[in-house]
Design a protein around this motif. Structure first.
Motif: not given
Ligand code: GRF
Length: 204
Positions: A12-16, A89-90, A110-112, A173, A176
């Protein structure tokens, strides 16, 4: 020692992913990103990676006959890009033993939440429903179990009265974005030692 090449998988978004890109630019992580793969054509991460000049491809699960064919395409893209560390990453797909075996001990996730509590796709909702006072995030090696492999790093945040899924997710986040680059840095610097199938030692 030659540089590690990261393969980042997102849905999705890809902020990580962007926090990892920033940590590479700043010199914190001494590695390069070989490829970004998404399983959905609309994933924002695709465009962000392309704009940064990183090879980015969509392996659309719906266009693959089955899970095995999907994962074989993922593995062949990763190998073609010379990837030495897979970073989930998501990435909202469960990966089979075939994928895990292809990059054994070289896949991070990664897990939130603070694993082993609140694994699965709705961590924040489950935390709020349960009423814990603390949550956080976990970086772990991936094994055959879901949100299960040996834990590398964790960090905590408070759960506040009146929190919604969105406010809690935003607080987690922010952690993260610090923790994932740190874990990748430890990996590429050769400072993570797997003692057994549960325990990771961080070398000085
Ligand atoms: C993050 O909260 C991650 O821990 C989870 O999905 C989300 C992905 O966010 N697995 P992003 O795409 O990195 O913004």
């Amino acid at each position: 020692m030659s540089k590690h090449i990261l393969g980042i998988l997102c849905s999705g978004r890809g902020s990580n992913m962007q926090s990892i890109m920033a940590a590479i630019s700043s010199g914190q992580i001494k590695a390069e990103i070989g490829i970004v793969i998404t399983d959905k054509p609309e994933a924002r991460a695709l465009q962000a990676a392309a704009e940064a000049g990183i090879r980015s491809v969509c392996v659309n699960r719906r266009e693959c006959v089955d899970q095995q064919a999907f994962e074989e395409r993922l593995v062949s893209e990763l190998k073609a890009a010379g990837v030495t560390l897979v970073v989930l990453a998501g990435f909202m797909r469960i990966l089979s033993p075939y994928f895990v075996e292809s990059y054994r001990h070289r896949i991070l996730n990664i897990h939130p939440s603070l694993l082993p509590a609140f694994g699965g796709a709705h961590a924040h909702r489950d935390v709020l429903a349960y009423g814990t006072r603390v949550s956080g995030c976990t970086i772990h090696f991936v094994d055959e179990g879901m949100d299960h492999g040996p834990i590398i790093l964790q960090d905590t945040v408070p759960v506040l009265d009146g929190d919604t899924e969105d406010t809690l997710a935003a607080r987690v986040l922010a952690k993260e974005h610090i923790l994932y680059p740190k874990a990748i840095e430890l990996f590429v610097d050769g400072r993570l030692e797997l003692l057994d199938d549960r325990h990771v030692r961080i070398k000085e």
